[in-house]
Design an enzyme around this catalytic site. Structure first.
Site, PDB file in Angstrom:
ATOM      1  N   GLY A   1       0.749  -1.236   0.095  1.00 42.37           N
ATOM      2  CA  GLY A   1      -0.181   0.388   0.092  1.00 42.37           C
ATOM      3  C   GLY A   1       1.284   1.406   0.320  1.00 42.37           C
ATOM      4  O   GLY A   1       0.519   2.677   0.078  1.00 42.37           O
ATOM      5  N   GLY A   2       2.081   1.540  -0.101  1.00 41.22           N
ATOM      6  CA  GLY A   2       3.404   2.345  -0.805  1.00 41.22           C
ATOM      7  C   GLY A   2       2.150   3.837  -1.048  1.00 41.22           C
ATOM      8  O   GLY A   2       1.777   4.127  -0.823  1.00 41.22           O
ATOM      9  N   LYS A   3       2.048   2.926  -2.332  1.00 35.22           N
ATOM     10  CA  LYS A   3       0.982   3.975  -3.644  1.00 35.22           C
ATOM     11  C   LYS A   3      -0.308   4.554  -3.419  1.00 35.22           C
ATOM     12  O   LYS A   3      -0.803   5.560  -3.065  1.00 35.22           O
ATOM     13  CB  LYS A   3       1.269   3.887  -4.771  1.00 35.22           C
ATOM     14  CG  LYS A   3       2.868   4.123  -5.207  1.00 35.22           C
ATOM     15  CD  LYS A   3       2.971   3.986  -6.584  1.00 35.22           C
ATOM     16  CE  LYS A   3       3.996   2.976  -7.179  1.00 35.22           C
ATOM     17  NZ  LYS A   3       4.702   2.275  -6.560  1.00 35.22           N
TER      18      LYS A   3
ATOM     19  N   ASP B   1       0.777  -0.773 -10.906  1.00 38.46           N
ATOM     20  CA  ASP B   1       2.392  -0.792 -10.631  1.00 38.46           C
ATOM     21  C   ASP B   1       2.699  -2.214 -10.596  1.00 38.46           C
ATOM     22  O   ASP B   1       1.994  -3.056  -9.784  1.00 38.46           O
ATOM     23  CB  ASP B   1       2.120  -0.400  -9.916  1.00 38.46           C
ATOM     24  CG  ASP B   1       3.357  -0.486  -8.857  1.00 38.46           C
ATOM     25  OD1 ASP B   1       4.862   0.182 -10.031  1.00 38.46           O
ATOM     26  OD2 ASP B   1       4.026  -0.512  -8.161  1.00 38.46           O
TER      27      ASP B   1
ATOM     28  N   CYS C   1       9.356  -1.028 -11.615  1.00 40.99           N
ATOM     29  CA  CYS C   1      10.196  -0.419 -11.210  1.00 40.99           C
ATOM     30  C   CYS C   1      11.614  -1.493 -11.931  1.00 40.99           C
ATOM     31  O   CYS C   1      12.255  -1.670 -11.233  1.00 40.99           O
ATOM     32  CB  CYS C   1      10.638  -0.958  -9.879  1.00 40.99           C
ATOM     33  SG  CYS C   1      10.275  -2.302  -9.484  1.00 40.99           S
TER      34      CYS C   1
END
Length: 440
Positions: A252-254, A322, A375
């Site tokens: 859940g970072g983004k 992502d 990434c």
């Protein structure tokens, strides 16, 4: 400061390193497992173990080449003895004195002499033809060295060198609770030297080496640890306070960044196939004061997976994919990942990325946007996946990232219409991002 108990540090380093290289465990998990069992180590010793293991993993191929020249019969030595020499050689490669390292590592005779012979071995490496030297000096498998050359051209050596540096500790301010200026003041009051990141307007570099999770400001939810490149990818979403989907939410970072963009309003759907990661996201959301997230564990594929998405079909203003990828942009943090990637694994990643983009594009409403990110630095996972998608979906078109980030920032971080980040150019992890707009 207490001196390191070198025998204990070496023992723990050997255990963690062995788990990674001889048992195939992920480096962060191997270190976590080892250090949890070594409760008697001081914090400085724990840090030394982590730094030495990561430093060696980054330079593995270089170290093995140097030792094969500096220590006759290196390949025939018993595994633990090889690993002691590897850890010692890596320390010298990173600037420590050979005599001191030999003493710390209890090396004598031919093993100690090998450390003194490292400069000579380095000269032999430097004298190799460029195409032979590059993979060894960059510490990349041949397959990846070729990919770096394809991606970065004449800049390949610089790019690989930057991937072998230690990554900065980067935080993202939680704008639901504070401002960047206030967080900088707060961190300084907690004894942490810090400064604003140059590219992301919500990023902060923590320069004091500290366990960020132990800080009161972290426990209060004032910041999350998140690479600056990841923050820029999140900025491409420009999430309005309506309906937004984070399709591969992970922990859940983004997602939390998007919640702040939406000012805690609207509906933010966080989807992932992993129950454990979704649980972690829920915990982080509570700490960060996020109220607009709806979490959902979805099946990885098949008819039940499609069924789970039916309520969101054609309804989302923004969908962020992502995508899981090779991680070639994150070698500063996950140096062992380079030894796990071959042509077959790369092909599997690409097939999955195409399938995910296909699947989640059905959630975008007419006029809405699909944001694709990885990434990875590899064209196959980035531009080629987008080209493949657009060839089959003429109702989608590319919106240049400069239109989202503004001309000044956009010019610094884009190549063509896409976000393209790399450590040697931006000081971030390697990231790719594309904004695809569905016709109304």
């Amino acid at each position: 400061m207490r001196p390191l108990r070198e025998d204990l540090v070496l023992q723990a380093s050997l255990e963690a390193y062995g788990m990674v290289r001889h048992e195939g465990r992920l480096s962060d998990r191997a270190l976590d497992f080892t250090l949890r069992r070594k409760a008697h180590l001081y914090s400085t010793e724990r840090r030394a173990v982590a730094e030495r293991v990561y430093a060696l993993l980054r330079r593995q191929r270089t170290v093995d080449y140097l030792l094969s020249h500096a220590r006759p019969g290196f390949e025939q030595l018993q595994t633990t003895r090889q690993d002691v020499l590897r850890l010692a050689a890596s320390r010298i490669l990173h600037g420590e004195a050979a005599r001191q390292v030999a003493r710390d590592s209890a090396l004598t005779g031919a093993d100690a002499a090998a450390l003194d012979a490292l400069p000579e071995a380095a000269a032999a490496l430097d004298s190799l033809p460029a195409n032979q030297r590059f993979p060894l000096a960059a510490s990349l498998p041949d397959f990846l060295a070729e990919k770096f050359r394809e991606t970065f051209g004449e800049d390949a050596e610089r790019a690989a060198e930057a991937m072998n540096e230690r990554a900065p500790l980067t935080a993202r301010v939680n704008l639901l609770k504070t401002t960047r200026e206030a967080l900088l003041e707060r961190l300084k009051a907690e004894g942490v030297e810090c400064q604003p990141t140059p590219l992301s307007p919500m990023g902060v570099w923590l320069e004091t080496r500290v366990n960020a999770f132990s800080l009161e400001s972290f426990r209060e939810g004032l910041f999350e640890l998140q690479d600056e490149g990841s923050q820029l990818l999140g900025m491409l979403v420009d999430a309005p306070p309506t309906r937004v989907v984070d399709a591969c939410a992970g922990a859940g970072g983004k997602t939390l960044q998007l919640a702040a963009q939406m000012k805690n309003r609207g509906d933010l759907h966080a989807l992932d196939v992993d129950e454990g990661r979704i649980d972690e996201l829920r915990k982080r959301a509570r700490r960060d004061g996020v109220h607009n997230v709806r979490t959902q564990v979805i099946p990885p594929e098949g008819p039940t997976a499609d069924e789970a998405l039916v309520p969101l079909k054609d309804k989302a203003d923004r969908v962020l994919v992502d995508a899981p990828c090779s991680g070639t942009g994150t070698y500063r943090r996950k140096p062992d990942a380079r030894y796990r990637l071959g042509p077959d694994e790369l092909a599997n990643h690409v097939a999955r990325q195409k399938a995910l983009l296909e699947r989640f594009s059905t959630l975008v409403k007419p006029g809405g946007r699909l944001i694709y990110g990885t990434c990875s630095i590899l064209r196959e996972e980035n531009e080629a996946v987008v080209e493949d998608f657009l060839a089959r979906h003429p109702d989608f078109s590319v919106r240049p990232v400069t239109e989202e980030l503004g001309p000044e920032l956009g010019a610094k971080v884009s190549r063509g219409p896409f976000l393209r980040l790399a450590p040697h150019l931006h000081g971030t992890d390697g990231f790719f991002g594309a904004i695809l707009v569905r016709a109304k």
